[in-house]
Design a protein around this motif. Structure first.
Motif, PDB file in Angstrom:
ATOM      1  N   ALA A  95     -24.164  -1.648 -27.494  1.00 10.81           N
ATOM      2  CA  ALA A  95     -23.506  -1.625 -26.363  1.00 10.81           C
ATOM      3  C   ALA A  95     -23.754  -2.944 -25.313  1.00 10.81           C
ATOM      4  CB  ALA A  95     -22.167   0.172 -26.127  1.00 10.81           C
ATOM      5  N   ALA A  96     -24.540  -2.869 -24.315  1.00  7.11           N
ATOM      6  CA  ALA A  96     -25.255  -3.225 -23.402  1.00  7.11           C
ATOM      7  C   ALA A  96     -25.260  -4.456 -23.705  1.00  7.11           C
ATOM      8  CB  ALA A  96     -26.371  -2.113 -22.579  1.00  7.11           C
ATOM      9  N   VAL A  97     -25.963  -4.789 -25.023  1.00  5.66           N
ATOM     10  CA  VAL A  97     -26.723  -5.891 -25.383  1.00  5.66           C
ATOM     11  C   VAL A  97     -25.523  -6.801 -25.545  1.00  5.66           C
ATOM     12  CG1 VAL A  97     -27.336  -7.369 -26.881  1.00  5.66           C
ATOM     13  CG2 VAL A  97     -28.772  -5.871 -25.883  1.00  5.66           C
ATOM     14  N   ILE A  98     -24.534  -6.301 -26.710  1.00  6.89           N
ATOM     15  CA  ILE A  98     -22.327  -6.818 -26.696  1.00  6.89           C
ATOM     16  C   ILE A  98     -22.079  -6.734 -25.448  1.00  6.89           C
ATOM     17  CG2 ILE A  98     -20.536  -6.167 -27.486  1.00  6.89           C
ATOM     18  CD1 ILE A  98     -21.567  -5.083 -29.410  1.00  6.89           C
ATOM     19  N   ALA A  99     -22.015  -6.421 -24.574  1.00  4.49           N
ATOM     20  CA  ALA A  99     -21.417  -6.625 -23.129  1.00  4.49           C
ATOM     21  C   ALA A  99     -21.864  -7.811 -22.459  1.00  4.49           C
ATOM     22  CB  ALA A  99     -21.166  -5.731 -21.444  1.00  4.49           C
ATOM     23  N   ALA A 100     -23.431  -7.674 -22.136  1.00  2.50           N
ATOM     24  CA  ALA A 100     -24.289  -9.118 -21.898  1.00  2.50           C
ATOM     25  C   ALA A 100     -23.620 -10.346 -22.852  1.00  2.50           C
ATOM     26  CB  ALA A 100     -25.640  -8.667 -21.383  1.00  2.50           C
ATOM     27  N   VAL A 101     -23.450 -10.155 -23.455  1.00  7.19           N
ATOM     28  CA  VAL A 101     -23.216 -11.346 -24.710  1.00  7.19           C
ATOM     29  C   VAL A 101     -22.018 -11.702 -24.480  1.00  7.19           C
ATOM     30  CG1 VAL A 101     -23.194 -12.256 -27.310  1.00  7.19           C
ATOM     31  CG2 VAL A 101     -24.621 -10.846 -26.726  1.00  7.19           C
ATOM     32  N   VAL A 102     -21.347 -11.242 -24.174  1.00  7.66           N
ATOM     33  CA  VAL A 102     -19.495 -11.570 -23.512  1.00  7.66           C
ATOM     34  C   VAL A 102     -19.339 -12.034 -22.209  1.00  7.66           C
ATOM     35  CG1 VAL A 102     -17.493 -11.109 -24.079  1.00  7.66           C
ATOM     36  CG2 VAL A 102     -18.533 -10.148 -25.678  1.00  7.66           C
ATOM     37  N   VAL A 103     -20.131 -11.550 -21.641  1.00  7.06           N
ATOM     38  CA  VAL A 103     -20.062 -12.253 -19.850  1.00  7.06           C
ATOM     39  C   VAL A 103     -20.365 -13.487 -20.298  1.00  7.06           C
ATOM     40  CG1 VAL A 103     -19.369  -9.949 -19.201  1.00  7.06           C
ATOM     41  CG2 VAL A 103     -21.599 -10.268 -19.359  1.00  7.06           C
ATOM     42  N   ALA A 104     -21.993 -13.358 -20.681  1.00  8.13           N
ATOM     43  CA  ALA A 104     -22.959 -14.745 -20.224  1.00  8.13           C
ATOM     44  C   ALA A 104     -22.449 -15.737 -21.000  1.00  8.13           C
ATOM     45  CB  ALA A 104     -24.223 -14.217 -20.520  1.00  8.13           C
ATOM     46  N   PHE A 105     -21.843 -15.232 -22.839  1.00  9.32           N
ATOM     47  CA  PHE A 105     -21.624 -16.905 -23.138  1.00  9.32           C
ATOM     48  C   PHE A 105     -20.840 -17.580 -22.576  1.00  9.32           C
ATOM     49  CE2 PHE A 105     -18.826 -18.360 -25.254  1.00  9.32           C
ATOM     50  CZ  PHE A 105     -19.113 -19.695 -26.616  1.00  9.32           C
ATOM     51  N   PRO A 106     -19.709 -17.885 -21.742  1.00  9.12           N
ATOM     52  CA  PRO A 106     -18.725 -18.749 -21.198  1.00  9.12           C
ATOM     53  C   PRO A 106     -20.072 -19.548 -20.012  1.00  9.12           C
ATOM     54  CG  PRO A 106     -17.757 -16.855 -20.931  1.00  9.12           C
ATOM     55  CD  PRO A 106     -19.147 -16.908 -21.679  1.00  9.12           C
ATOM     56  N   LEU A 107     -20.705 -19.268 -19.725  1.00 11.89           N
ATOM     57  CA  LEU A 107     -21.661 -19.908 -18.256  1.00 11.89           C
ATOM     58  C   LEU A 107     -23.441 -20.489 -19.059  1.00 11.89           C
ATOM     59  CD1 LEU A 107     -22.649 -19.779 -15.308  1.00 11.89           C
ATOM     60  CD2 LEU A 107     -23.926 -18.135 -15.453  1.00 11.89           C
ATOM     61  N   ALA A 108     -22.806 -19.914 -20.857  1.00 16.43           N
ATOM     62  CA  ALA A 108     -23.988 -20.648 -21.286  1.00 16.43           C
ATOM     63  C   ALA A 108     -23.722 -22.353 -21.856  1.00 16.43           C
ATOM     64  CB  ALA A 108     -24.724 -20.058 -22.385  1.00 16.43           C
ATOM     65  N   TYR A 109     -22.172 -21.470 -22.346  1.00 12.75           N
ATOM     66  CA  TYR A 109     -21.727 -22.019 -23.333  1.00 12.75           C
ATOM     67  C   TYR A 109     -21.094 -23.963 -22.543  1.00 12.75           C
ATOM     68  CZ  TYR A 109     -17.606 -23.965 -24.952  1.00 12.75           C
ATOM     69  OH  TYR A 109     -16.596 -25.109 -25.781  1.00 12.75           O
ATOM     70  N   ARG A 110     -20.771 -23.121 -21.342  1.00 16.37           N
ATOM     71  CA  ARG A 110     -20.410 -24.551 -20.415  1.00 16.37           C
ATOM     72  C   ARG A 110     -21.709 -25.777 -19.714  1.00 16.37           C
ATOM     73  NH1 ARG A 110     -17.127 -23.611 -15.213  1.00 16.37           N
ATOM     74  NH2 ARG A 110     -17.145 -25.114 -14.803  1.00 16.37           N
ATOM     75  N   THR A 111     -22.838 -25.495 -20.086  1.00 16.38           N
ATOM     76  CA  THR A 111     -24.113 -25.636 -19.503  1.00 16.38           C
ATOM     77  C   THR A 111     -24.703 -26.784 -20.771  1.00 16.38           C
ATOM     78  OG1 THR A 111     -24.549 -24.150 -18.045  1.00 16.38           O
ATOM     79  CG2 THR A 111     -26.539 -25.821 -18.298  1.00 16.38           C
ATOM     80  N   VAL A 112     -24.369 -25.764 -21.948  1.00 15.44           N
ATOM     81  CA  VAL A 112     -25.520 -26.374 -23.148  1.00 15.44           C
ATOM     82  C   VAL A 112     -23.383 -27.545 -23.655  1.00 15.44           C
ATOM     83  CG1 VAL A 112     -25.711 -26.224 -26.100  1.00 15.44           C
ATOM     84  CG2 VAL A 112     -26.136 -24.624 -24.145  1.00 15.44           C
ATOM     85  N   LYS A 113     -22.245 -27.592 -23.400  1.00  9.86           N
ATOM     86  CA  LYS A 113     -21.499 -28.057 -24.343  1.00  9.86           C
ATOM     87  C   LYS A 113     -21.913 -29.604 -23.429  1.00  9.86           C
ATOM     88  CE  LYS A 113     -16.427 -29.187 -24.556  1.00  9.86           C
ATOM     89  NZ  LYS A 113     -16.510 -29.789 -23.316  1.00  9.86           N
ATOM     90  N   ALA A 114     -22.578 -29.415 -22.192  1.00 13.30           N
ATOM     91  CA  ALA A 114     -21.925 -31.107 -21.099  1.00 13.30           C
ATOM     92  C   ALA A 114     -23.065 -31.408 -21.530  1.00 13.30           C
ATOM     93  CB  ALA A 114     -22.311 -29.899 -19.434  1.00 13.30           C
ATOM     94  N   GLY A 115     -24.230 -31.123 -21.678  1.00  7.29           N
ATOM     95  CA  GLY A 115     -25.539 -31.770 -22.883  1.00  7.29           C
ATOM     96  C   GLY A 115     -25.303 -32.297 -23.630  1.00  7.29           C
ATOM     97  N   PHE A 116     -24.703 -31.771 -24.664  1.00 10.24           N
ATOM     98  CA  PHE A 116     -24.094 -32.433 -26.053  1.00 10.24           C
ATOM     99  C   PHE A 116     -23.334 -33.192 -25.556  1.00 10.24           C
ATOM    100  CE2 PHE A 116     -24.642 -28.490 -28.664  1.00 10.24           C
ATOM    101  CZ  PHE A 116     -26.217 -28.524 -28.953  1.00 10.24           C
ATOM    102  N   GLU A 117     -22.185 -33.572 -24.746  1.00  7.62           N
ATOM    103  CA  GLU A 117     -21.697 -34.342 -24.339  1.00  7.62           C
ATOM    104  C   GLU A 117     -22.450 -35.912 -23.809  1.00  7.62           C
ATOM    105  OE1 GLU A 117     -17.730 -32.120 -23.650  1.00  7.62           O
ATOM    106  OE2 GLU A 117     -18.581 -32.622 -22.051  1.00  7.62           O
TER     107      GLU A 117
END
Length: 220
Positions: A95-117
């Motif tokens: 459950a702790a891993v799931i919580a960490a995944v959900v809250v950390a995903f947007p930050l990583a997503y924005r960074t990676v998406k900027a790289g792909f763009e």
């Protein structure tokens, strides 16, 4: 002050043990989502991207409450998981891993998406014109050119997962030696008046986060 090192190291180890798999999962999910969102236009794209970024602005306790309802024993997923494993998913390391995944995903997503763009689409088209398939274009052109953003996204995901508190408390609790992460241990120590131990845990959290952010900045 006599330090019980086993007591000190337990939250540190649990936090690292949560952050490592969480950051790997976040990296895979963020890379897949960013790849699609960076290069494709389709109806509802803005709504979907808003939903992907929503945990970034929601209070962690709100995210935790939503996860609590979605994963609890009264939910379909919670009942199926308990039937499959014989134990509830709430108030566990998972459950702790799931919580960490959900809250950390947007930050990583924005960074990676900027790289792909930032990847030159002409280079990808040139590879296709030479007969490369989509997997080859992704592997030999897109990923190498976006590698810095991918690395940074992973490190930021790790650092964010390491420091998650609100959502983790809601669905994983604050059980010593089981689900008590560094932020939860610090809160408990301060609440109990153990300021010296709180400072030690704060120092450990600062050191780990500093090292990850330093590595991310050096990569960028």
């Amino acid at each position: 002050m006599n330090i019980d090192w086993s007591e000190f190291l337990a939250p540190v180890w649990i936090s690292v043990k949560v952050a490592i798999p969480a950051s790997v999962i976040v990296f895979v999910l963020a890379a897949a989502a960013a790849r699609v969102m960076a290069h494709r236009r389709f109806p509802g794209r803005t709504v979907i991207e808003t939903l992907l970024l929503l945990p970034l602005v929601l209070p962690p306790t709100v995210v935790g409450f939503i996860l609590l309802v979605a994963l609890g024993r009264q939910s379909r997923f919670g009942r199926l998981y308990e039937q499959w494993t014989g134990q509830p998913i709430l108030f566990t390391w998972g459950a702790a891993v799931i919580a960490a995944v959900v809250v950390a995903f947007p930050l990583a997503y924005r960074t990676v998406k900027a790289g792909f763009e930032e990847v030159d689409r002409d280079l990808e088209d040139a590879a296709r014109a030479q007969g490369a398939g989509e997997w080859q274009v992704l592997r030999y052109v897109t990923l190498p050119l976006a590698s810095r953003s991918l690395s940074t996204g992973y490190m930021l995901g790790f650092a964010r997962g390491l420091g998650e508190f609100g959502a983790t408390i809601m669905i994983a609790g604050n059980i010593p030696h089981r689900t008590q992460t560094l932020p939860a241990a610090i809160y408990t120590a301060v609440d109990g008046g153990s300021m010296a131990m709180a400072w030690l845990w704060v120092g450990a959290a600062l050191l780990l986060s500093f090292l990850m952010l330093l590595a991310a900045n050096r990569t960028r």
